[in-house]
Design an enzyme around this catalytic site. Sequence first.
Site, PDB file in Angstrom:
ATOM      1  N   GLU A  25       2.968  -5.377  13.923  1.00 43.30           N
ATOM      2  CA  GLU A  25       1.924  -5.423  14.965  1.00 43.30           C
ATOM      3  C   GLU A  25       1.424  -6.862  15.075  1.00 43.30           C
ATOM      4  O   GLU A  25       1.019  -7.304  16.136  1.00 43.30           O
ATOM      5  CB  GLU A  25       0.785  -4.460  14.582  1.00 43.30           C
ATOM      6  CG  GLU A  25      -0.224  -4.238  15.680  1.00 43.30           C
ATOM      7  CD  GLU A  25      -1.390  -3.355  15.252  1.00 43.30           C
ATOM      8  OE1 GLU A  25      -1.386  -2.852  14.113  1.00 43.30           O
ATOM      9  OE2 GLU A  25      -2.319  -3.207  16.060  1.00 43.30           O
ATOM     10  N   ARG A  51       0.821  -1.218   0.000  1.00 44.68           N
ATOM     11  CA  ARG A  51       0.000   0.000   0.000  1.00 44.68           C
ATOM     12  C   ARG A  51       0.850   1.261   0.000  1.00 44.68           C
ATOM     13  O   ARG A  51       0.377   2.328  -0.397  1.00 44.68           O
ATOM     14  CB  ARG A  51      -0.991  -0.038   1.175  1.00 44.68           C
ATOM     15  CG  ARG A  51      -2.112  -1.054   0.964  1.00 44.68           C
ATOM     16  CD  ARG A  51      -3.073  -1.045   2.135  1.00 44.68           C
ATOM     17  NE  ARG A  51      -2.437  -1.427   3.375  1.00 44.68           N
ATOM     18  CZ  ARG A  51      -2.420  -2.666   3.869  1.00 44.68           C
ATOM     19  NH1 ARG A  51      -3.041  -3.634   3.247  1.00 44.68           N
ATOM     20  NH2 ARG A  51      -1.800  -2.931   5.003  1.00 44.68           N
TER      21      ARG A  51
HETATM   22  P1  AMP Z   1       3.829  -1.138  11.741  1.00 40.07           P
HETATM   23  O1  AMP Z   1       5.125  -1.724  11.290  1.00 40.07           O
HETATM   24  O2  AMP Z   1       3.296  -1.772  12.973  1.00 40.07           O
HETATM   25  O3  AMP Z   1       3.884   0.379  11.821  1.00 40.07           O
HETATM   26  O4  AMP Z   1       2.762  -1.537  10.656  1.00 40.07           O
HETATM   27  C1  AMP Z   1       2.676  -0.827   9.531  1.00 40.07           C
HETATM   28  C2  AMP Z   1       2.164  -1.638   8.378  1.00 40.07           C
HETATM   29  O5  AMP Z   1       1.186  -2.635   8.735  1.00 40.07           O
HETATM   30  C3  AMP Z   1       1.519  -0.673   7.465  1.00 40.07           C
HETATM   31  O6  AMP Z   1       2.057  -0.891   6.192  1.00 40.07           O
HETATM   32  C4  AMP Z   1       0.050  -0.988   7.519  1.00 40.07           C
HETATM   33  O7  AMP Z   1      -0.383  -1.198   6.226  1.00 40.07           O
HETATM   34  C5  AMP Z   1      -0.100  -2.279   8.282  1.00 40.07           C
HETATM   35  N1  AMP Z   1      -0.942  -2.173   9.486  1.00 40.07           N
HETATM   36  C6  AMP Z   1      -0.583  -2.441  10.758  1.00 40.07           C
HETATM   37  N2  AMP Z   1      -1.583  -2.305  11.607  1.00 40.07           N
HETATM   38  C7  AMP Z   1      -2.646  -1.912  10.883  1.00 40.07           C
HETATM   39  C8  AMP Z   1      -3.997  -1.572  11.196  1.00 40.07           C
HETATM   40  N3  AMP Z   1      -4.470  -1.629  12.452  1.00 40.07           N
HETATM   41  N4  AMP Z   1      -4.804  -1.187  10.177  1.00 40.07           N
HETATM   42  C9  AMP Z   1      -4.337  -1.130   8.919  1.00 40.07           C
HETATM   43  N5  AMP Z   1      -3.075  -1.428   8.550  1.00 40.07           N
HETATM   44  C10 AMP Z   1      -2.231  -1.822   9.517  1.00 40.07           C
END
Ligand code: AMP
Length: 171
Positions: free
Chosen positions: A96, A59
């Site tokens: 996450e 994305r």
């Molecule tokens: P992070 O590394 O935890 O900042 O996760 C970022 C990536 O995971 C991004 O590219 C988001 O597309 C996806 N992502 C993580 N958590 C969510 C969420 N609650 N809703 C949508 N996308 C998420």
Amino acid sequence: MDELKSIIRDIPDFPKKGIVFKDITTLLNDSRSFHRMIDLIAHRYVGMRIDQIVGIEARGFILGAALAYKLGAGITLVRKPGKLPSKTISKTYDLEYGTDTLEIHADAFKPGDRIIIADDLLATGGTVAAVVDLVGELGVEIVDCAFMAELEFLDGRKRLPDGKVFSLLKF
Ligand code: AMP
């Protein structure tokens, strides 16, 4: 901003139980909102020298490509393992939900290139922190990390370069 925020849809328990997934596809589907979102983010960087936008699969490519076009910059792809055809460097990081590895072409930049890292959403910050590490090995200057949306309660920005994080929509 509230209007743009309201177009993003919450999907409970996706991709697994306990995660409330912010579905940005509803914002991308809406031509007026998509245009406004890109213009508002790009506006911040108009007049700065930006050589490359670094877009994170998948994305992050959407914001990355639109920003690169708007700012007259190139786009560099950060991809999942095995997708980039030439010599790469890679980094494994925590999400996450789960872990992942990202790769970038070793020859993507010229020394001193000024870059913006782009992704759809800042959650824990693990993904973009890994990309900051990746590009750190390649002699670039990070101007900013730009996101369509941020989950502020996860405090992901504390893992990213101080003062170099911008998100348009905060949840
Ligand atoms: P992070 O590394 O935890 O900042 O996760 C970022 C990536 O995971 C991004 O590219 C988001 O597309 C996806 N992502 C993580 N958590 C969510 C969420 N609650 N809703 C949508 N996308 C998420």
